[in-house]
Motif scaffolding. Sequence first.
Motif, PDB file in Angstrom:
ATOM      1  N   LEU A 139       0.827  -1.202   0.000  1.00  0.00           N
ATOM      2  CA  LEU A 139       0.000   0.000   0.000  1.00  0.00           C
ATOM      3  C   LEU A 139       0.864   1.256   0.000  1.00  0.00           C
ATOM      4  N   THR A 140       1.934   1.242   0.781  1.00  0.00           N
ATOM      5  CA  THR A 140       2.779   2.425   0.875  1.00  0.00           C
ATOM      6  C   THR A 140       3.620   2.647  -0.378  1.00  0.00           C
ATOM      7  N   LEU A 141       3.788   1.642  -1.213  1.00  0.00           N
ATOM      8  CA  LEU A 141       4.492   1.816  -2.479  1.00  0.00           C
ATOM      9  C   LEU A 141       3.521   2.146  -3.613  1.00  0.00           C
ATOM     10  N   LEU A 142       2.284   1.646  -3.522  1.00  0.00           N
ATOM     11  CA  LEU A 142       1.280   1.982  -4.526  1.00  0.00           C
ATOM     12  C   LEU A 142       0.878   3.453  -4.436  1.00  0.00           C
ATOM     13  N   GLN A 143       0.836   3.981  -3.226  1.00  0.00           N
ATOM     14  CA  GLN A 143       0.394   5.362  -3.033  1.00  0.00           C
ATOM     15  C   GLN A 143       1.250   6.364  -3.823  1.00  0.00           C
ATOM     16  N   PRO A 144       2.583   6.380  -3.659  1.00  0.00           N
ATOM     17  CA  PRO A 144       3.355   7.345  -4.445  1.00  0.00           C
ATOM     18  C   PRO A 144       3.316   7.063  -5.949  1.00  0.00           C
ATOM     19  N   ALA A 145       3.197   5.794  -6.330  1.00  0.00           N
ATOM     20  CA  ALA A 145       3.109   5.467  -7.752  1.00  0.00           C
ATOM     21  C   ALA A 145       1.846   6.079  -8.351  1.00  0.00           C
ATOM     22  N   LEU A 146       0.742   6.015  -7.625  1.00  0.00           N
ATOM     23  CA  LEU A 146      -0.505   6.612  -8.099  1.00  0.00           C
ATOM     24  C   LEU A 146      -0.457   8.138  -8.043  1.00  0.00           C
ATOM     25  N   ARG A 147       0.159   8.672  -7.021  1.00  0.00           N
ATOM     26  CA  ARG A 147       0.209  10.127  -6.867  1.00  0.00           C
ATOM     27  C   ARG A 147       1.107  10.788  -7.911  1.00  0.00           C
ATOM     28  N   GLN A 148       2.189  10.129  -8.307  1.00  0.00           N
ATOM     29  CA  GLN A 148       3.155  10.734  -9.216  1.00  0.00           C
ATOM     30  C   GLN A 148       2.868  10.461 -10.688  1.00  0.00           C
ATOM     31  N   ALA A 149       1.959   9.545 -10.990  1.00  0.00           N
ATOM     32  CA  ALA A 149       1.640   9.233 -12.386  1.00  0.00           C
ATOM     33  C   ALA A 149       0.937  10.416 -13.035  1.00  0.00           C
ATOM     34  N   SER A 150       1.177  10.593 -14.328  1.00  0.00           N
ATOM     35  CA  SER A 150       0.566  11.722 -15.036  1.00  0.00           C
ATOM     36  C   SER A 150      -0.963  11.629 -15.044  1.00  0.00           C
ATOM     37  N   ASP A 151      -1.491  10.419 -15.097  1.00  0.00           N
ATOM     38  CA  ASP A 151      -2.945  10.226 -15.045  1.00  0.00           C
ATOM     39  C   ASP A 151      -3.378   9.687 -13.687  1.00  0.00           C
ATOM     40  N   GLY A 152      -2.557   9.945 -12.680  1.00  0.00           N
ATOM     41  CA  GLY A 152      -2.789   9.384 -11.347  1.00  0.00           C
ATOM     42  C   GLY A 152      -3.743  10.184 -10.493  1.00  0.00           C
ATOM     43  N   LEU A 153      -3.715   9.863  -9.209  1.00  0.00           N
ATOM     44  CA  LEU A 153      -4.595  10.479  -8.223  1.00  0.00           C
ATOM     45  C   LEU A 153      -3.713  11.183  -7.193  1.00  0.00           C
ATOM     46  N   PRO A 154      -3.540  12.498  -7.289  1.00  0.00           N
ATOM     47  CA  PRO A 154      -2.559  13.205  -6.473  1.00  0.00           C
ATOM     48  C   PRO A 154      -2.824  13.212  -4.971  1.00  0.00           C
ATOM     49  N   LYS A 155      -4.036  12.896  -4.535  1.00  0.00           N
ATOM     50  CA  LYS A 155      -4.328  12.938  -3.099  1.00  0.00           C
ATOM     51  C   LYS A 155      -4.830  11.608  -2.549  1.00  0.00           C
ATOM     52  N   VAL A 156      -4.607  10.515  -3.269  1.00  0.00           N
ATOM     53  CA  VAL A 156      -5.118   9.217  -2.840  1.00  0.00           C
ATOM     54  C   VAL A 156      -4.420   8.764  -1.558  1.00  0.00           C
ATOM     55  N   SER A 157      -5.193   8.165  -0.655  1.00  0.00           N
ATOM     56  CA  SER A 157      -4.636   7.673   0.604  1.00  0.00           C
ATOM     57  C   SER A 157      -4.466   6.160   0.550  1.00  0.00           C
ATOM     58  N   THR A 158      -3.662   5.640   1.465  1.00  0.00           N
ATOM     59  CA  THR A 158      -3.491   4.193   1.523  1.00  0.00           C
ATOM     60  C   THR A 158      -4.798   3.521   1.927  1.00  0.00           C
ATOM     61  N   PHE A 159      -5.621   4.205   2.746  1.00  0.00           N
ATOM     62  CA  PHE A 159      -6.913   3.642   3.140  1.00  0.00           C
ATOM     63  C   PHE A 159      -7.811   3.483   1.919  1.00  0.00           C
ATOM     64  N   THR A 160      -7.830   4.466   1.033  1.00  0.00           N
ATOM     65  CA  THR A 160      -8.650   4.384  -0.180  1.00  0.00           C
ATOM     66  C   THR A 160      -8.173   3.246  -1.064  1.00  0.00           C
ATOM     67  N   ILE A 161      -6.859   3.094  -1.189  1.00  0.00           N
ATOM     68  CA  ILE A 161      -6.308   1.998  -1.991  1.00  0.00           C
ATOM     69  C   ILE A 161      -6.716   0.660  -1.385  1.00  0.00           C
ATOM     70  N   LEU A 162      -6.546   0.527  -0.063  1.00  0.00           N
ATOM     71  CA  LEU A 162      -6.921  -0.704   0.639  1.00  0.00           C
ATOM     72  C   LEU A 162      -8.401  -1.015   0.441  1.00  0.00           C
ATOM     73  N   HIS A 163      -9.252  -0.013   0.635  1.00  0.00           N
ATOM     74  CA  HIS A 163     -10.698  -0.209   0.514  1.00  0.00           C
ATOM     75  C   HIS A 163     -11.074  -0.626  -0.915  1.00  0.00           C
ATOM     76  N   THR A 164     -10.453   0.004  -1.902  1.00  0.00           N
ATOM     77  CA  THR A 164     -10.721  -0.322  -3.309  1.00  0.00           C
ATOM     78  C   THR A 164     -10.294  -1.748  -3.622  1.00  0.00           C
ATOM     79  N   LEU A 165      -9.129  -2.143  -3.132  1.00  0.00           N
ATOM     80  CA  LEU A 165      -8.654  -3.511  -3.386  1.00  0.00           C
ATOM     81  C   LEU A 165      -9.551  -4.543  -2.700  1.00  0.00           C
ATOM     82  N   HIS A 166      -9.993  -4.247  -1.477  1.00  0.00           N
ATOM     83  CA  HIS A 166     -10.893  -5.172  -0.782  1.00  0.00           C
ATOM     84  C   HIS A 166     -12.230  -5.285  -1.508  1.00  0.00           C
TER      85      HIS A 166
END
Length: 114
Positions: free
Chosen positions: A46-73
């Motif tokens: 989760l902590t490695l996916l967060q910066p990958a999503l935040r830094q991507a050109s089509d990413g999500l600049p304010k996504v949290s690890t909780f949101t990533i976790l919830h989405t994956l679940h």
Amino acid sequence: MGILALDDLPRPGPHRTYGPAERTRILQEAHRTPDRKEDATATWSLTLLQPALRQASDGLPKVSTFTILHTLHEAGYSWQKDRTWCHTGRTLKKGKDGTVYQKEDPYTQEKKRR
């Protein structure tokens, strides 16, 4: 009724701001095999996916690890204990300038014997 009756109750905190397109983007990034040099990892956390999503050109600049976790679940994924094996005594480090280098611990064998 049971515990299912609690599912529709309002929850504290801000309401979810990510829609289906953003959830799809999170799942798309999670499915991508990480690049060892660019992402400095062989497996996602989760902590490695967060910066990958935040830094991507089509990413999500304010996504949290909780949101990533919830989405994956919600998509049916769960965290698994077994991870990729790494060579003992070697680490990949990413410098401030972006270069990735390998560091070896010269005392690995001594530490194993203790």
